[in-house]
Structures are given as C-alpha cells and as structure tokens.
Design a protein around this motif. Structure first.
Motif, PDB file in Angstrom:
ATOM      1  N   LEU A 146      -0.435   4.809   0.366  1.00 58.26           N
ATOM      2  CA  LEU A 146      -1.431   3.831   0.802  1.00 58.26           C
ATOM      3  C   LEU A 146      -2.420   4.502   1.736  1.00 58.26           C
ATOM      4  CD1 LEU A 146       0.984   0.857   1.723  1.00 58.26           C
ATOM      5  CD2 LEU A 146      -0.250   1.182  -0.433  1.00 58.26           C
ATOM      6  N   ASN A 147      -3.702   4.137   1.618  1.00 60.74           N
ATOM      7  CA  ASN A 147      -4.657   4.644   2.601  1.00 60.74           C
ATOM      8  C   ASN A 147      -4.520   3.846   3.901  1.00 60.74           C
ATOM      9  OD1 ASN A 147      -6.208   2.267   2.348  1.00 60.74           O
ATOM     10  ND2 ASN A 147      -7.467   3.156   0.715  1.00 60.74           N
ATOM     11  N   ARG A 148      -5.288   4.264   4.923  1.00 60.86           N
ATOM     12  CA  ARG A 148      -5.132   3.676   6.257  1.00 60.86           C
ATOM     13  C   ARG A 148      -5.399   2.167   6.247  1.00 60.86           C
ATOM     14  NH1 ARG A 148      -7.971   3.449  11.254  1.00 60.86           N
ATOM     15  NH2 ARG A 148      -9.946   3.644  10.150  1.00 60.86           N
ATOM     16  N   GLU A 149      -6.431   1.775   5.491  1.00 55.92           N
ATOM     17  CA  GLU A 149      -6.812   0.372   5.368  1.00 55.92           C
ATOM     18  C   GLU A 149      -5.669  -0.442   4.730  1.00 55.92           C
ATOM     19  OE1 GLU A 149     -10.102   0.007   2.689  1.00 55.92           O
ATOM     20  OE2 GLU A 149     -11.011  -1.629   3.816  1.00 55.92           O
ATOM     21  N   GLN A 150      -5.119   0.097   3.627  1.00 55.61           N
ATOM     22  CA  GLN A 150      -4.042  -0.604   2.926  1.00 55.61           C
ATOM     23  C   GLN A 150      -2.763  -0.675   3.754  1.00 55.61           C
ATOM     24  OE1 GLN A 150      -4.102   1.976  -0.466  1.00 55.61           O
ATOM     25  NE2 GLN A 150      -5.630   0.761  -1.584  1.00 55.61           N
ATOM     26  N   GLN A 151      -2.529   0.381   4.536  1.00 55.24           N
ATOM     27  CA  GLN A 151      -1.357   0.355   5.427  1.00 55.24           C
ATOM     28  C   GLN A 151      -1.460  -0.814   6.401  1.00 55.24           C
ATOM     29  OE1 GLN A 151      -0.842   4.207   7.341  1.00 55.24           O
ATOM     30  NE2 GLN A 151      -0.883   5.230   5.349  1.00 55.24           N
ATOM     31  N   ALA A 152      -2.661  -0.974   6.977  1.00 57.62           N
ATOM     32  CA  ALA A 152      -2.872  -2.110   7.881  1.00 57.62           C
ATOM     33  C   ALA A 152      -2.733  -3.417   7.109  1.00 57.62           C
ATOM     34  CB  ALA A 152      -4.251  -2.014   8.534  1.00 57.62           C
ATOM     35  N   GLY A 153      -3.254  -3.436   5.885  1.00 61.01           N
ATOM     36  CA  GLY A 153      -3.183  -4.623   5.043  1.00 61.01           C
ATOM     37  C   GLY A 153      -1.760  -5.060   4.770  1.00 61.01           C
ATOM     38  N   VAL A 154      -0.890  -4.096   4.499  1.00 61.11           N
ATOM     39  CA  VAL A 154       0.519  -4.405   4.231  1.00 61.11           C
ATOM     40  C   VAL A 154       1.226  -4.821   5.522  1.00 61.11           C
ATOM     41  CG1 VAL A 154       2.743  -3.395   3.557  1.00 61.11           C
ATOM     42  CG2 VAL A 154       0.711  -2.973   2.166  1.00 61.11           C
ATOM     43  N   LEU A 155       0.932  -4.088   6.585  1.00 57.50           N
ATOM     44  CA  LEU A 155       1.578  -4.357   7.877  1.00 57.50           C
ATOM     45  C   LEU A 155       1.287  -5.778   8.370  1.00 57.50           C
ATOM     46  CD1 LEU A 155       3.272  -3.010  10.068  1.00 57.50           C
ATOM     47  CD2 LEU A 155       1.154  -2.043  11.027  1.00 57.50           C
ATOM     48  N   TYR A 156       0.036  -6.228   8.228  1.00 62.91           N
ATOM     49  CA  TYR A 156      -0.355  -7.545   8.747  1.00 62.91           C
ATOM     50  C   TYR A 156      -0.555  -8.568   7.623  1.00 62.91           C
ATOM     51  CZ  TYR A 156      -1.192  -4.533  12.724  1.00 62.91           C
ATOM     52  OH  TYR A 156      -1.047  -3.609  13.722  1.00 62.91           O
ATOM     53  N   TYR A 157       0.097  -8.329   6.501  1.00 67.06           N
ATOM     54  CA  TYR A 157      -0.132  -9.129   5.293  1.00 67.06           C
ATOM     55  C   TYR A 157      -0.047 -10.641   5.545  1.00 67.06           C
ATOM     56  CZ  TYR A 157       0.230 -10.747   0.470  1.00 67.06           C
ATOM     57  OH  TYR A 157       0.028 -11.387  -0.722  1.00 67.06           O
ATOM     58  N   ASP A 158       1.059 -11.101   6.119  1.00 69.88           N
ATOM     59  CA  ASP A 158       1.257 -12.555   6.278  1.00 69.88           C
ATOM     60  C   ASP A 158       0.196 -13.171   7.176  1.00 69.88           C
ATOM     61  OD1 ASP A 158       3.445 -12.578   4.616  1.00 69.88           O
ATOM     62  OD2 ASP A 158       4.868 -12.185   6.250  1.00 69.88           O
TER      63      ASP A 158
END
Ligand code: CTP
Ligand code: MN
Ligand code: MN
Ligand code: MN
Length: 375
Positions: A146-158
């Motif tokens: 995952l790129n940095r943006e997607q990592q944040a996206g997964v981390l804060y998904y809910d």
C-alpha cells in the motif's frame, strides 16, 4: 403539491447548470436506484454509462413533485431506455430486481468497500477484487503493498466512512481559520463543496483560501501545514504545489477536470467533543478522555485572488453541476471554463470575474445559488 403542477408544462432544461436542484427532493426512491446503476458502471470503468445514469437521476431530483406514472416522464430529457425501464419497475413493484440484485452482489459490495478506502481508485480495487480480495481487512491479512495514502485509508477506514457532520465541519473551520490567520494575516477562507451547498453531512470538508493582495497567497500551504503539524492536528497530508500557467493551460487544450491550485489532501485529527461519543453517550473504551479524537478528511485549496471566483464556482460542486457547466460553456458558448479561468474562443480572450454571478452572466445562464446546485 402535485395538484398545483401541470406535469405537461414543466420545461426541464437538459444541462444541470440550467436547473435548480435542491438538496431535498421528491424522488429519492428512484434516484437512489439510478445511482446504484451509475456507481456500478463506474466500477466497470464505463464513464459514459455512469454519467448517463447520474444525469437521469439528476433530472428527477429537479422535479417539483413525486413521479407516479410513466406518463409524467414523457417530456423529460436525459432519461434513456434503461433508466426508464428501471423507473417503470419501481413505480409498478416498488423496487427494481435488477438494482436490488446488483446492490446485493459480491462484486458491487467488494468494489464499494475497496474504493471506499482513501487513496484507492476503481483500477486498483478491481485488480484486488480479481485477486480475491473483498475488504480492507483482506488487504491487511494478505499483506498487500500500500502507498502512504492507502495506508492511512486502511488505518482510519471506519472513521473516514462515518459521515462528517456540519458541526464537525465548523469545528475544523475554526481550526483552519486560526492556522491561516496565524501564518498570513488578512487571508480569507471559505467553506466549499457539499457543505456550501447546504448539506448536513459530507464525506470530507473542503476549504478555499485566498488573500486580497495577489501574490501573498504563494507558498502558503506549507506554512499552514507546519502550523497544524506543530499542534499534532494532522494524521496525514499530501501537498501539491500550484502549477497553473495561463499561457500553457487553458485555450485549445482538452478541458481538464483536475485544477492546478496549490492544494492539500489531508486527514485531520479532530479532538473529542459531544458528537463523537457513541449513541449511548459513552466514549469508546480504547481512548482516554485526554486522547479522544476522530479522523476527518479535509481538502485545502489556495487560490490567487484574481482566480477566486472561478475557484469558488469550481469547488462548490456538485460534480455533475460542474461537469455540465463546462459542457455548456464548450458546446453552447464556445468558451472554455476551468476552476482558474474562463476563455472565450470567439473573442479570443480571457474573461475576468469578481464573483460567481458574473461568471453565470457571461455564460448566459441564470444564476443558481449553491443550495440549488445539488444536481
Ligand atoms: N474537486 C476538484 N478537484 C478534485 C476534487 C474535487 O475540483 N480533485 C471539486 C469537485 O468538482 C467538487 C468539489 O471539489 O465540486 C467538492 O468535491 P468533493 O469533496 O469530492 O464532493 P462534495 O460535493 O463536497 O461532496 P461530499 O459531501 O461527498 O464531500
Ligand atoms: Mn420541492
Ligand atoms: Mn466535499
Ligand atoms: Mn473534497
């Protein structure tokens, strides 16, 4: 209300920017179905089809009454065969089997879950789907790159998928105001996007920033970001520099939806307040009072004062309203409209404007206020 409306005399204009589309309308039972079809077409990368269904839905949003019979649709634009078939089904049976089975399908649900991750587009989601992945937790479990943006996206998904309230948007607004006035006194900031159109909920909060003295706004974003980061108010940010050049960008070029302002796509760390506690009024047990916060997507855009009216118009939306403004300009007026400028290809000149009203006037359109741009 229907009794007061003669359905045969309604003059429904075909461009969304010629119509008044309120936030609350009378046909959500139909528009929600059409928007599922639109979404599904977008997942299949069929942009034309996706826009066609969105246009059909948009026309129904502008109707001043609830549709009861197919007869009432005879004089309406933008309703293709497929849309009409689905509307007929819903009018007769209360629901469309095609739409309901689409909604339930594994592919639709997986694509919705995966494209719902910040930083994930249709291409990536589709590739993951074909590899058997269905949800953010599948990505973590299988250790996807995952790129940095997607990592944040997964981390804060809910949290990022929980709608932002107007109240939260105003709290963020106060913070942005404080940051901006600290690093550049006299700068002006304006709430954009869905909240400017009167929405009570949004997927993010959009702000446009400018300064009445042209040039003062240059390189402003990094200063705002530093101010915010020093106070631990950002969870993620990606800043892009301004790359707009009038000579290179506007006339003759294929209209580019992406503008070139200095901008920042970010995730704010919004400190706790009443609205963020659970429905039982109890805050989640994993967070102490002192560290209670939630993640909120925020878009910041900086515009030179001379382009502020165009930026305001371009960042208010809705997306379909914007699309039709540009289409109207090009097809009906031989002009090219962007979030930076309006170029008149007949007069061969740029049109200056201080306000949205002036831009509508130059385009030969009746002014539509933001709360009626919910196309
Ligand atoms: N926009 C843009 N360039 C982008 C992203 C957005 O010009 N890269 C513009 C869109 O055209 C839209 C506005 O910014 O007019 C707001 O976009 P967005 O936040 O995605 O949608 P909203 O209408 O605010 O809806 P939501 O409540 O879901 O945020
Ligand atoms: Mn009404
Ligand atoms: Mn928005
Ligand atoms: Mn946005």
């Amino acid at each position: 209300p229907k009794q007061n409306v003669n359905v045969n005399t309604i003059q429904m204009k075909s461009y969304a920017c010629q119509r008044r589309t309120p936030l609350k309308h009378h046909n959500s039972h139909l528009t929600e179905a059409l928007e599922v079809l639109s979404e599904n077409a977008a997942y299949g990368e069929n942009e034309g089809r996706s826009v066609a269904f969105r246009r059909a839905a948009s026309v129904l949003k502008a109707l001043p009454y609830r549709v009861q019979t197919m007869d009432e649709l005879k004089c309406l634009p933008c309703l293709g065969d497929h849309s009409q078939r689905v509307i007929k089904e819903i009018l007769e049976d209360g629901t469309s089997r095609e739409v309901e089975s689409m909604r339930q399908s594994e592919q639709f649900q997986a694509m919705k879950a995966l494209t719902g991750i910040f930083g994930v587009g249709v291409r990536t989601a589709d590739r993951w789907f074909r590899e058997g992945l269905r949800s953010p937790s599948d990505l973590i479990r299988t250790g996807q790159q995952l790129n940095r943006e997607q990592q944040a996206g997964v981390l804060y998904y809910d949290e990022l998928n929980k709608p932002v309230t107007k109240h939260e948007a105003d709290l963020i607004g106060d913070i942005v105001k404080e940051a901006v006035s600290a690093v550049l006194p006299g700068a002006e900031i304006q709430l954009m996007g869905g909240f400017r159109r009167g929405k009570e909920l949004g997927h993010d909060v959009d702000f446009l920033i400018t300064h009445p003295e042209e040039g003062k706004e240059e390189e402003l974003m990094p200063k705002i970001i530093s101010w915010l980061e020093e106070r631990d108010l950002l969870l993620y940010q990606k800043t892009t520099r301004n790359s707009y050049l009038e000579k290179k960008d506007a006339p003759g070029r294929p209209p580019n939806n992406m503008d070139r302002f200095e901008r920042c796509f970010s995730i704010f760390k919004l400190q706790g307040h009443a609205e963020t506690t659970g429905s039982d009024g109890v805050r989640p047990s994993n967070q102490s009072e002192a560290s209670y916060w939630r993640a909120v997507r925020v878009d910041l855009v900086v515009s030179p004062y001379s382009q502020f009216a165009f930026a305001t118009l371009g960042w208010t939306g809705s997306k379909l309203f914007e699309r039709d403004l540009r289409r109207w300009a090009g097809q009906e007026k031989h002009m090219s409209l962007s979030s930076h400028a309006l170029y008149d290809s007949v007069q061969r000149c740029y049109v200056r404007a201080q306000s949205e009203e002036e831009i509508f006037e130059y385009l030969g359109l009746e002014f539509i206020p933001p709360c009626e741009r919910n196309a």
